[in-house]
Design a protein around this motif. Structure first.
Motif, PDB file in Angstrom:
ATOM      1  N   LYS A 149      50.367 -15.333   8.792  1.00  0.00           N
ATOM      2  CA  LYS A 149      49.807 -14.605   7.555  1.00  0.00           C
ATOM      3  C   LYS A 149      48.537 -14.845   7.352  1.00  0.00           C
ATOM      4  CE  LYS A 149      50.782 -13.072   2.756  1.00  0.00           C
ATOM      5  NZ  LYS A 149      51.650 -13.231   1.701  1.00  0.00           N
ATOM      6  N   TYR A 150      48.418 -16.273   7.113  1.00  0.00           N
ATOM      7  CA  TYR A 150      46.935 -16.753   6.377  1.00  0.00           C
ATOM      8  C   TYR A 150      46.146 -17.078   7.518  1.00  0.00           C
ATOM      9  CZ  TYR A 150      48.915 -16.277   1.863  1.00  0.00           C
ATOM     10  OH  TYR A 150      49.503 -15.973   0.665  1.00  0.00           O
ATOM     11  N   ARG A 151      46.339 -17.341   8.748  1.00  0.00           N
ATOM     12  CA  ARG A 151      45.476 -17.305   9.842  1.00  0.00           C
ATOM     13  C   ARG A 151      44.725 -16.016   9.833  1.00  0.00           C
ATOM     14  NH1 ARG A 151      45.403 -21.203  13.991  1.00  0.00           N
ATOM     15  NH2 ARG A 151      44.843 -19.361  15.417  1.00  0.00           N
ATOM     16  N   ASN A 152      45.434 -15.188   9.739  1.00  0.00           N
ATOM     17  CA  ASN A 152      44.636 -13.709   9.819  1.00  0.00           C
ATOM     18  C   ASN A 152      43.819 -13.557   8.669  1.00  0.00           C
ATOM     19  OD1 ASN A 152      44.472 -10.942  10.780  1.00  0.00           O
ATOM     20  ND2 ASN A 152      45.908 -10.482   9.133  1.00  0.00           N
ATOM     21  N   TYR A 153      44.550 -13.920   7.328  1.00  0.00           N
ATOM     22  CA  TYR A 153      43.453 -13.731   6.465  1.00  0.00           C
ATOM     23  C   TYR A 153      41.986 -14.472   6.573  1.00  0.00           C
ATOM     24  CZ  TYR A 153      47.054 -11.375   3.523  1.00  0.00           C
ATOM     25  OH  TYR A 153      48.011 -10.619   3.088  1.00  0.00           O
ATOM     26  N   ALA A 154      42.366 -15.606   7.164  1.00  0.00           N
ATOM     27  CA  ALA A 154      40.880 -16.808   7.185  1.00  0.00           C
ATOM     28  C   ALA A 154      39.870 -16.304   8.223  1.00  0.00           C
ATOM     29  CB  ALA A 154      41.618 -18.278   7.643  1.00  0.00           C
ATOM     30  N   GLN A 155      40.456 -15.436   9.238  1.00  0.00           N
ATOM     31  CA  GLN A 155      39.668 -14.767  10.212  1.00  0.00           C
ATOM     32  C   GLN A 155      38.796 -13.687   9.658  1.00  0.00           C
ATOM     33  OE1 GLN A 155      42.778 -14.032  12.993  1.00  0.00           O
ATOM     34  NE2 GLN A 155      41.572 -15.355  14.675  1.00  0.00           N
ATOM     35  N   LYS A 156      39.100 -13.130   8.502  1.00  0.00           N
ATOM     36  CA  LYS A 156      38.399 -11.956   7.774  1.00  0.00           C
ATOM     37  C   LYS A 156      37.462 -12.358   6.732  1.00  0.00           C
ATOM     38  CE  LYS A 156      42.229  -8.816   9.185  1.00  0.00           C
ATOM     39  NZ  LYS A 156      43.195  -8.219   8.939  1.00  0.00           N
ATOM     40  N   VAL A 157      37.321 -13.496   6.296  1.00  0.00           N
ATOM     41  CA  VAL A 157      36.598 -14.002   5.199  1.00  0.00           C
ATOM     42  C   VAL A 157      35.364 -14.582   5.852  1.00  0.00           C
ATOM     43  CG1 VAL A 157      38.394 -14.612   3.661  1.00  0.00           C
ATOM     44  CG2 VAL A 157      37.508 -16.384   5.045  1.00  0.00           C
ATOM     45  N   HIS A 158      34.172 -14.411   5.069  1.00  0.00           N
ATOM     46  CA  HIS A 158      32.727 -14.838   5.333  1.00  0.00           C
ATOM     47  C   HIS A 158      32.209 -15.766   4.373  1.00  0.00           C
ATOM     48  CE1 HIS A 158      33.046 -12.025   8.793  1.00  0.00           C
ATOM     49  NE2 HIS A 158      33.510 -11.099   7.817  1.00  0.00           N
ATOM     50  N   HIS A 159      32.841 -16.462   3.329  1.00  0.00           N
ATOM     51  CA  HIS A 159      32.261 -16.977   2.480  1.00  0.00           C
ATOM     52  C   HIS A 159      33.286 -18.148   2.010  1.00  0.00           C
ATOM     53  CE1 HIS A 159      30.541 -18.538  -1.472  1.00  0.00           C
ATOM     54  NE2 HIS A 159      29.430 -17.856  -1.128  1.00  0.00           N
ATOM     55  N   ASP A 160      32.570 -19.549   1.703  1.00  0.00           N
ATOM     56  CA  ASP A 160      33.483 -20.524   1.400  1.00  0.00           C
ATOM     57  C   ASP A 160      34.313 -20.398   0.333  1.00  0.00           C
ATOM     58  OD1 ASP A 160      32.559 -21.956   3.659  1.00  0.00           O
ATOM     59  OD2 ASP A 160      31.058 -23.219   2.417  1.00  0.00           O
ATOM     60  N   ARG A 161      33.843 -19.757  -0.893  1.00  0.00           N
ATOM     61  CA  ARG A 161      34.560 -19.370  -2.100  1.00  0.00           C
ATOM     62  C   ARG A 161      35.921 -18.396  -1.601  1.00  0.00           C
ATOM     63  NH1 ARG A 161      33.344 -19.926  -7.371  1.00  0.00           N
ATOM     64  NH2 ARG A 161      34.933 -20.213  -8.534  1.00  0.00           N
ATOM     65  N   ASP A 162      35.701 -17.472  -0.660  1.00  0.00           N
ATOM     66  CA  ASP A 162      36.725 -16.500  -0.338  1.00  0.00           C
ATOM     67  C   ASP A 162      37.720 -17.368   0.464  1.00  0.00           C
ATOM     68  OD1 ASP A 162      35.471 -14.415  -1.582  1.00  0.00           O
ATOM     69  OD2 ASP A 162      34.160 -13.936   0.480  1.00  0.00           O
ATOM     70  N   PHE A 163      37.440 -18.129   1.369  1.00  0.00           N
ATOM     71  CA  PHE A 163      38.128 -19.045   2.087  1.00  0.00           C
ATOM     72  C   PHE A 163      38.984 -19.980   1.394  1.00  0.00           C
ATOM     73  CE2 PHE A 163      39.141 -23.019   4.759  1.00  0.00           C
ATOM     74  CZ  PHE A 163      39.973 -22.384   5.507  1.00  0.00           C
ATOM     75  N   GLU A 164      38.338 -20.421   0.065  1.00  0.00           N
ATOM     76  CA  GLU A 164      39.092 -21.539  -0.672  1.00  0.00           C
ATOM     77  C   GLU A 164      40.431 -20.483  -1.318  1.00  0.00           C
ATOM     78  OE1 GLU A 164      37.750 -22.845  -4.682  1.00  0.00           O
ATOM     79  OE2 GLU A 164      37.205 -24.334  -3.335  1.00  0.00           O
TER      80      GLU A 164
END
Length: 502
Positions: A149-164
């Motif tokens: 689930k969270y690998r999928n989310y991580a692939q879709k973000v483009h900013h460090d704040r969003d990845f945090e």
């Protein structure tokens, strides 16, 4: 070929330990020479970090690097002839007998595949938590499913704040305290000038369209100075020329003004005045407000108990707060009959057992001086002692070690606990750094109440006397929790035997 066998006499081996170095500052062991005749260590001397050596007898101190080389990632070669380390981020070396450090020019280009790196961080977090989280059942979370689930989310973000936020959401699935993820670039997110704080409370009943009427001024704050003292009843008209009112944003003219002299225009009666004040940041203001709260509560207890009961608030469960508690225990409570210890809004730490030691040292004797004063030499005790009745105040913002302390008071029957149920955030925590320089927190051990075996995580401490503190109470500055503790301690004081046991 005969090989000598090393035999160690373990009898009383602990008595043969000797300290061989006592340089000022921190010291860190680095290496032992292959021949075993020298020790190498890093030390901070006069705020400069260097590598030093001593022989096995603790003599012949020698600086291997000099001038504050601050060597990092130090490694000795297998012959014991050379040290290799990082100096200001670049490779360097020095002989094991000292000498000039030899640097190596270094230039490299690093390309990082950010999407792949983020997946690696997610995997690290998932793997470490899955292997070391204190509860093998992961608080009921389907941990295997959550990885994808969270690998999928991580692939879709483009900013460090969003990845945090993605990492924070993943650990949040465990519904546990003392958790989180810090991006290596977190400071960059919030690098803005601080808004200034004046330490003024305004009167909400003031209905004029011009200015704001001052209700109170925080003691020792920016507006409580001899040359620029704002008074209750003053009308604040403008800040650095920007008008303020009920319809204007009061904080806007204070943006970036922390630590910057700022002009206030006020009306006092029929007179207009201008004061230059220096606003402060939020945290120093919070500390001033905290001290004022403590002074106010202590005055209430003194007044209602005719100074028979003492009051101390503990802001944190850290060494500094412990030392302040010992100081105040004598200054505010010596000669009194009972004590209220307030840990409301205490964020935790690690000093609960030291506080309990202060409150539970057995009394085996007493002294009587020539004048008939009864006591015991406090300087003979490991910590200052309090043996008289105790009430502890806690609330929903008492956290971690403050909850442990409150619960312990109940468990060992040392006193009564008054207030609201605590936060339920009680886990021993550690953490680790990830491949990108980020940091995950890792709860390693759960806390359980002795006897009942109740897990304190998500349960907290339930007071003996559950007394809510409503928003209405806060607005009216009414504190029913404190008043209940006062009532209980007055009753306890009346039933306490004298120090002689009579």
């Amino acid at each position: 070929i005969e090989i000598d066998t090393v035999k160690i006499d373990f009898t009383d081996i602990h008595r043969r330990i000797r300290r061989i170095s006592d340089l000022p500052g921190d010291e860190f062991a680095v290496a032992i020479h292959p021949k075993g005749d020298k020790f190498y260590f890093n030390a901070d001397v006069k705020e400069k970090s260097d590598l030093y050596s001593l022989n096995r007898f603790g003599d012949d101190l020698k600086a291997i690097t000099e001038g504050g080389a601050n060597p990092q990632s130090i490694t000795m070669d297998k012959e014991g002839k050379t040290f290799y380390f990082l100096k200001n981020g670049a490779p360097a070396s020095v002989g094991s007998d000292g000498g000039k450090s030899e640097g190596t020019s270094f230039n490299a280009q690093l390309k990082i595949d950010l999407p792949a790196e983020r997946l690696q961080v997610i995997d690290e977090g998932w793997r470490f938590l899955g292997a070391k989280f204190y509860d093998p059942k992961m608080h009921g979370a389907d941990w295997n499913r959550l990885r994808s689930k969270y690998r999928n989310y991580a692939q879709k973000v483009h900013h460090d704040r969003d990845f945090e936020d993605v990492c924070e959401s993943m650990v949040g699935e465990l519904n546990a305290s003392h958790m989180g993820y810090n991006s290596p670039n977190r400071d960059r997110f919030d690098r803005v000038a601080a808004t200034g704080e004046l330490g003024i409370e305004f009167d909400p009943s003031y209905s004029d369209d011009t200015g704001l009427r001052v209700k109170s001024v925080l003691p020792y704050g920016p507006c409580d100075k001899v040359a620029a003292r704002v008074l209750p009843g003053d009308i604040l008209l403008s800040i650095d020329g920007s008008a303020v009112s009920r319809t204007e944003n009061f904080a806007k003219p204070l943006e970036g003004k922390a630590g910057v002299p700022t002009l206030l225009t006020i009306r006092r009666g029929n007179e207009t005045k201008e004061f230059s004040v220096t606003p402060i940041e939020w945290f120093p203001l919070r500390q001033l407000a905290y001290k004022q709260m403590e002074r106010t509560n202590r005055a209430v207890v003194d007044s209602l108990t005719k100074k028979r009961v003492g009051y101390i608030h503990i802001q944190g469960m850290d060494q500094g707060s412990l030392e302040l508690f010992e100081r105040d225990l004598y200054a505010a409570c010596n000669g009194r009959d009972a004590l209220i210890i307030d840990v409301r809004n205490n964020g935790g730490g690690s000093t609960a057992d030291l506080l309990l030691t202060i409150l539970t040292q057995p009394q085996h004797a007493y002294t009587i001086g020539r004048g008939g004063d009864i006591g015991y030499p406090q300087d003979r005790l490991p910590l200052y002692r309090w043996t008289k009745p105790v009430a502890v105040l806690c609330n929903e913002a008492s956290y971690s070690n403050a909850e442990i302390f409150s619960s312990a008071i109940k468990t060992i029957k040392r006193g009564v606990v008054v207030g609201n149920r605590t936060a339920g955030g009680v886990i021993s925590t550690s953490g680790w750094s990830t491949v990108n320089g980020g940091y995950f927190r890792l709860p390693l051990r759960g806390w359980y109440v002795y006897g009942t075996k109740q897990n304190q995580e998500n349960n907290g401490c339930m007071p003996d006397y559950l007394i809510p503190l409503t928003p209405g109470d806060r607005i009216k500055r009414n504190d029913p929790q404190l008043h209940k503790a006062i009532s209980l301690m007055l009753t306890a004081a009346a039933n306490t035997p004298s120090p002689t046991g009579e």
